[in-house]
Design an enzyme around this catalytic site. Structure first.
Site, PDB file in Angstrom:
ATOM      1  N   LEU A  83      10.296  -0.354   0.171  1.00  0.00           N
ATOM      2  CA  LEU A  83       8.964  -0.283   0.776  1.00  0.00           C
ATOM      3  C   LEU A  83       8.755  -1.363   1.827  1.00  0.00           C
ATOM      4  CD1 LEU A  83       6.783   0.276  -2.426  1.00  0.00           C
ATOM      5  CD2 LEU A  83       7.203   1.927  -0.603  1.00  0.00           C
ATOM      6  N   GLY A  84       9.386  -2.457   1.630  1.00  0.00           N
ATOM      7  CA  GLY A  84       9.190  -3.549   2.579  1.00  0.00           C
ATOM      8  C   GLY A  84       9.864  -4.800   2.069  1.00  0.00           C
ATOM      9  N   GLU A  85       9.661  -5.865   2.797  1.00  0.00           N
ATOM     10  CA  GLU A  85      10.271  -7.132   2.401  1.00  0.00           C
ATOM     11  C   GLU A  85       9.249  -8.224   2.638  1.00  0.00           C
ATOM     12  OE1 GLU A  85      14.170  -7.541   3.788  1.00  0.00           O
ATOM     13  OE2 GLU A  85      14.468  -9.456   2.748  1.00  0.00           O
ATOM     14  N   GLN A  89       7.819 -12.393   1.285  1.00  0.00           N
ATOM     15  CA  GLN A  89       8.157 -13.790   1.083  1.00  0.00           C
ATOM     16  C   GLN A  89       9.214 -13.987  -0.011  1.00  0.00           C
ATOM     17  OE1 GLN A  89       4.707 -15.250  -0.754  1.00  0.00           O
ATOM     18  NE2 GLN A  89       5.446 -17.348  -1.016  1.00  0.00           N
ATOM     19  N   PHE A  90       9.117 -13.178  -1.082  1.00  0.00           N
ATOM     20  CA  PHE A  90       9.991 -13.415  -2.227  1.00  0.00           C
ATOM     21  C   PHE A  90      11.261 -12.570  -2.198  1.00  0.00           C
ATOM     22  CE2 PHE A  90       5.718 -14.333  -4.052  1.00  0.00           C
ATOM     23  CZ  PHE A  90       5.920 -15.693  -4.220  1.00  0.00           C
ATOM     24  N   GLY A  91      11.214 -11.467  -1.479  1.00  0.00           N
ATOM     25  CA  GLY A  91      12.373 -10.584  -1.464  1.00  0.00           C
ATOM     26  C   GLY A  91      11.904  -9.166  -1.203  1.00  0.00           C
ATOM     27  N   VAL A 111      10.669  -5.244  -1.720  1.00  0.00           N
ATOM     28  CA  VAL A 111       9.741  -4.494  -2.569  1.00  0.00           C
ATOM     29  C   VAL A 111      10.249  -3.049  -2.588  1.00  0.00           C
ATOM     30  CG1 VAL A 111       7.356  -3.800  -2.931  1.00  0.00           C
ATOM     31  CG2 VAL A 111       7.847  -5.991  -1.848  1.00  0.00           C
ATOM     32  N   LYS A 148       8.375  -5.599  -7.017  1.00  0.00           N
ATOM     33  CA  LYS A 148       8.644  -6.747  -6.145  1.00  0.00           C
ATOM     34  C   LYS A 148       9.664  -7.628  -6.841  1.00  0.00           C
ATOM     35  CE  LYS A 148       5.092  -8.800  -3.859  1.00  0.00           C
ATOM     36  NZ  LYS A 148       4.029  -9.795  -3.548  1.00  0.00           N
ATOM     37  N   ASP A 169      -4.951 -16.579   1.935  1.00  0.00           N
ATOM     38  CA  ASP A 169      -4.112 -15.862   2.882  1.00  0.00           C
ATOM     39  C   ASP A 169      -4.631 -14.443   3.082  1.00  0.00           C
ATOM     40  OD1 ASP A 169      -2.071 -15.494   4.602  1.00  0.00           O
ATOM     41  OD2 ASP A 169      -0.488 -15.323   3.093  1.00  0.00           O
TER      42      ASP A 169
HETATM   43  P1  AMP Z   1       4.876  -8.564  -0.064  1.00  0.00           P
HETATM   44  O1  AMP Z   1       6.097  -9.191  -0.582  1.00  0.00           O
HETATM   45  O2  AMP Z   1       3.817  -8.410  -1.085  1.00  0.00           O
HETATM   46  O3  AMP Z   1       4.364  -9.209   1.190  1.00  0.00           O
HETATM   47  O4  AMP Z   1       5.274  -7.071   0.340  1.00  0.00           O
HETATM   48  C1  AMP Z   1       6.073  -6.759   1.440  1.00  0.00           C
HETATM   49  C2  AMP Z   1       5.754  -5.366   1.905  1.00  0.00           C
HETATM   50  O5  AMP Z   1       6.065  -4.428   0.889  1.00  0.00           O
HETATM   51  C3  AMP Z   1       4.263  -5.131   2.206  1.00  0.00           C
HETATM   52  O6  AMP Z   1       3.927  -5.521   3.508  1.00  0.00           O
HETATM   53  C4  AMP Z   1       4.103  -3.656   1.969  1.00  0.00           C
HETATM   54  O7  AMP Z   1       4.452  -2.935   3.109  1.00  0.00           O
HETATM   55  C5  AMP Z   1       5.105  -3.373   0.864  1.00  0.00           C
HETATM   56  N1  AMP Z   1       4.457  -3.371  -0.444  1.00  0.00           N
HETATM   57  C6  AMP Z   1       4.251  -4.430  -1.244  1.00  0.00           C
HETATM   58  N2  AMP Z   1       3.618  -4.089  -2.369  1.00  0.00           N
HETATM   59  C7  AMP Z   1       3.400  -2.753  -2.274  1.00  0.00           C
HETATM   60  C8  AMP Z   1       2.761  -1.795  -3.125  1.00  0.00           C
HETATM   61  N3  AMP Z   1       2.223  -2.176  -4.291  1.00  0.00           N
HETATM   62  N4  AMP Z   1       2.688  -0.517  -2.718  1.00  0.00           N
HETATM   63  C9  AMP Z   1       3.222  -0.174  -1.543  1.00  0.00           C
HETATM   64  N5  AMP Z   1       3.821  -1.028  -0.705  1.00  0.00           N
HETATM   65  C10 AMP Z   1       3.924  -2.301  -1.046  1.00  0.00           C
END
Ligand code: AMP
Length: 836
Positions: A550-552, A554-556, A558, A589, A691
């Site tokens: 789904l994305g990436e 700060q921690f790694g 998702v 995550k 934030d």
């Molecule tokens: P984060 O580590 O929380 O910043 O997440 C990184 C990216 O993953 C975010 O910008 C979202 O695009 C995606 N993401 C994180 N959490 C979710 C979630 N619960 N549902 C869908 N996408 C998510």
């Protein structure tokens, strides 16, 4: 009563402040279970004492409380003291403080290892504390305690911050007696009346004999002539005395053992006895005392027979000479001379420790309170005066040297801080560039705020949105040595302090690892939070099936995953996106494998924070996988991703399809309402997000918006207190001026960030806030807010934004004076009304 009688301590006189306020207690002797920040460390917990370099009190870190009642401020008095009174005060900090402990408990210890919870004569442990931040509240300890270490333990709702300043009152306990070992007292029936001669305040073990404690025989209160009555109101007959009947002692004596802090040279012992021979009670006939310095009792005891009894039935002190015998323990056998023997006090005089407390002839003048801070607590024997004076002079010389060093360090530190502040300010003045015309000039006449110095610690993710005002910050002397760590991406804080304390949450994880069962879905109390709402579930990894990335963050990474059996473990009342659907989709995550300790701790912190939050506009944490690495948190899946991307795609779609009204103002306002609602909930818990931005909000079905990314959250007050050292990578375009310059993060700075987030929403994230300004110019603009000369610029009104919302709401979020910014409650109401 004989006029020569003297007890070891008179509780009415022994009420001297022991040195929290006066400074006799050293900083290193004041410790705590935890602290919010360096500026609320234990050493700031001194009653009526505010040096100005801290934040005005000790405040524990509520996040580290496993059950809500274990935080403490500990004072080490360095020697045993008789403590009669305690005082507490809240955090005032010249009106900036809000926190105080309404209730607290006391624990104490004589040796630093075994601790006793103080309770009053009725068994109540909790003491009523402060009602405001400034008044000191004094509490008489009834019964008093004999201790070297005392802990003040605020009793508090775990989500609330409390702060304390304390003082102890009493005098030195020169007896050196650390415990006595006696058979517990008996019950007498006198004319049908039940009289209890038990040792009701004994603080040691109470089995067949009382062991390892002190109690009524050392509480400084001796019994009245008539043992049926007591000084203490509302207690049972016989309360003041510990007494024994000869029927249970076939050998005709009661044996007592007294243990002392170290080997002493004993001159005498005084025993306060009842002598009501008309009721079968008499002072002892004979006492035989044995002495022990090492392991064996010496064979030659000292025996003593009191002089012939006076005809009076008065209670009295009987003084028994101990012949200057050397011992660490004394065992005495007191022989009955009648059916009953009742003692109310036992005191020892040893070596130079001869007491000289001037007592009135009677104890019933309890209202005669001595003013705190009066006479000295004790005097010493003349024979040792010269040695003692020598020692005192040496101690005073050492203390003076220490104080001078501490003061010198403080002055030096302050000079450094001032220099840093000037440096930063000069830098800002010199570098402020002319701003572009695209910005609205704010000509407010807001009042000036205090500009105390602070730098930053928080390590923010290295995304484009997070910028490092590093050129400025690195110029500060305290950052000079960190430059290479900043370059290399390592934590400067870690570099400065190589022995960073292990994170409290790690212990919890170990317990999780021990208790979780991989093969089945088990509910594991993660115990990361105080409070019952924090039960988190360990979810078996093998029941997660990877779908897509789904994305990436700060921690790694998702990941989107299918979670088999997740529905079964969720609470029914939890409203989760896609809750009723099958397969059950979740976002997982993961902490990247090469994460350092700080990242791991921050990840665990986010888990702890999220596990407490339950609101329709906050992303729900469903479960965790912490039994093995990589650590994972499983949250509800928000199918439309983050709000920033979502708005960008809406804008692009609208650009492509002219006349597309999908991005109506009302729809955008609806999103802002939801964020305001989530923030209202957070602010009701005193949490500061730190934030808030569209990138940290997620979008679900039907445009549901939920706030996420709690990695940087802090409690409101922690934000107040944060004094930080280290590297800074900050989302400066969302941050209030005081967060950037002063390191102050409050709900009002979250409101500032909300204003920027609202601006993002209404511009559909077309550009970054202040896109025409470089990072340095953004920081320079912050300096203009600080200087308040009308040169500061705000974000311009978005095209879609009505004048009213811009002028009344958005600009009010960026008011210089944090107190004048609206609350989330007000923002929510205003936005909701404008939707109607
Ligand atoms: P984060 O580590 O929380 O910043 O997440 C990184 C990216 O993953 C975010 O910008 C979202 O695009 C995606 N993401 C994180 N959490 C979710 C979630 N619960 N549902 C869908 N996408 C998510």
């Amino acid at each position: 009563m004989a006029v020569t009688i003297r007890a070891q301590v008179n509780p009415e006189i022994c009420r001297y402040p022991l040195g929290m306020t006066g400074g006799q207690i050293q900083d290193e002797d004041i410790t705590a279970s935890s602290q919010w920040s360096e500026s609320t460390a234990a050493r700031f917990g001194r009653l009526d004492f505010d040096t100005g370099d801290g934040d005005g009190a000790w405040c524990p870190d509520i996040m580290s409380e496993p059950d809500g009642f274990t935080e403490y401020l500990q004072v080490d008095l360095r020697s045993l003291h008789f403590i009669t009174l305690v005082g507490t005060q809240g955090r005032h900090a010249d009106g900036m403080g809000n926190e105080f402990a309404q209730r607290y408990r006391i624990k104490y210890s004589r040796d630093g290892s075994s601790w006793v919870g103080w309770h009053d004569r009725t068994g109540k442990q909790v003491i009523e504390g402060n009602r405001n931040t400034y008044d000191a509240v004094l509490k008489d300890l009834e019964p008093p305690i004999i201790a070297r270490f005392v802990r003040f333990m605020p009793v508090t709702d775990p989500s609330m911050i409390v702060c304390m300043r304390v003082e102890l009152y009493g005098c030195e306990w020169l007896d050196g007696l650390v415990s006595y070992n006696i058979p517990d007292g008996h019950q007498m029936i006198y004319r049908g009346l039940e009289i209890f001669f038990n040792d009701s305040v004994y603080d040691g073990a109470t089995a067949q004999r009382l062991t390892k404690g002190l109690g009524q025989l050392t509480d400084g209160t001796w019994g009245l002539d008539d043992f049926l009555h007591s000084h203490v109101p509302g207690v049972w007959p016989g309360y003041d005395y510990v007494g024994w009947s000869n029927k249970t002692f076939p050998k005709g004596y009661v044996e007592m053992i007294f243990d002392f802090d170290h080997i002493r040279n004993f001159t005498s012992m005084k025993v306060h006895c009842s002598n009501m021979f008309s009721r079968g009670v008499r002072q002892f006939r004979q006492a035989t005392c044995y002495f022990r310095s090492e392991s064996e009792w010496e064979s030659d005891p000292v025996s003593f027979r009191p002089a012939a009894e006076p005809p009076s039935q008065s209670a009295r002190f009987v003084t028994m000479p101990l012949g200057d015998r050397t011992a660490r323990s004394i065992k005495c056998r007191f022989h009955f001379s009648d059916q009953w023997m009742l003692f109310s006090e036992v005191a020892f005089q040893s070596g130079s420790a001869v007491y000289n407390t001037s007592l009135g002839p009677n104890k019933d003048g309890r209202s005669k309170k001595t003013l705190l801070g009066d006479d000295p607590t004790h005097k010493v024997d003349d024979s040792n005066t010269r040695i003692l004076i020598g020692c005192l002079v040496a101690i005073i010389a050492i203390l003076s040297a220490i104080i001078v060093t501490i003061l010198w360090r403080q002055v030096w530190q302050k000079m450094l801080e001032k220099a840093s502040r000037r440096w930063l300010d000069d830098e800002l003045t010199a570098r402020l560039a002319v701003q572009t015309q695209a910005f609205y000039f704010l000509n407010s006449s807001l009042s000036s705020e205090d500009g105390s110095t602070s730098t930053y610690e928080r390590i923010y993710p290295p995304r484009a949105d997070y910028q490092e005002p590093s050129r400025l910050i690195r110029k500060l002397p305290e950052f000079a040595e960190c430059t290479e760590h900043i370059e290399s991406g390592a934590s400067c804080r870690a570099a400065i302090s190589s022995d960073v304390a292990p994170h409290y949450a790690e212990a919890d994880i170990i317990s999780l690892q021990e208790s979780s069962d991989n093969s089945s879905i088990t509910a594991v109390s993660i115990n990361l939070f105080a409070g019952s709402d924090s039960t988190l579930r360990e979810f078996p990894r093998e029941k997660l099936t990877f779908k897509e990335k789904l994305g990436e963050g700060q921690f790694g990474e998702v990941h989107l995953c299918e979670a088999v059996g997740m529905q079964d473990i969720l609470d029914d009342d939890l409203s989760v996106e896609g809750g009723g659907e099958s397969p059950f989709l979740v976002a997982v995550k993961m902490l990247r494998e090469d994460a350092n300790k700080n990242a791991r701790n921050d990840f665990l912190k986010e888990i702890r924070i999220m596990s407490r939050l339950r609101d329709p506009n906050i992303v729900s944490l469903l479960a965790v996988c912490v039994d093995t690495d990589p650590l994972c948190m499983i949250t509800e899946y928000m199918e439309n991703g983050d709000l920033n991307q979502f708005l960008c795609s809406l804008r692009q779609k609208a650009d492509r399809e002219e006349g597309n009204d999908e991005v109506s103002y009302m729809k955008l306002l609806g999103m802002a309402v939801q964020i305001a609602s989530g923030m209202k909930y957070l602010s009701s818990l005193n949490f500061v997000h730190r934030d808030l931005a569209t990138r940290n909000c997620l979008v679900g079905k039907n445009d549901t918006i939920k706030i996420a990314d709690f990695g940087m959250s802090r409690n409101l007050y922690r934000g107040d207190y944060f004094r930080i050292q280290g590297r800074a990578v900050l989302p400066i375009r969302w941050m209030s001026w005081e967060s950037i310059l002063l390191g102050k993060f409050t709900m009002a700075s979250d409101v500032w960030a909300f204003g920027v987030t609202l601006w993002e929403i209404l511009t559909l994230c077309e550009e970054q806030p202040y896109s025409q300004l470089s990072d340095e110019q953004v920081i320079e603009n912050t300096g203009e807010f600080f200087r308040n000369q009308g040169k500061q610029v705000c974000l311009p009104k978005p095209q879609r934004c009505p004048e009213r919302i811009y002028n009344d709401l958005m600009l009010s979020c960026w008011r210089r004076n944090a107190n004048e910014r609206p609350s989330f409650q007000e923002i929510h109401t205003q936005l909701t009304e404008s939707m109607a």
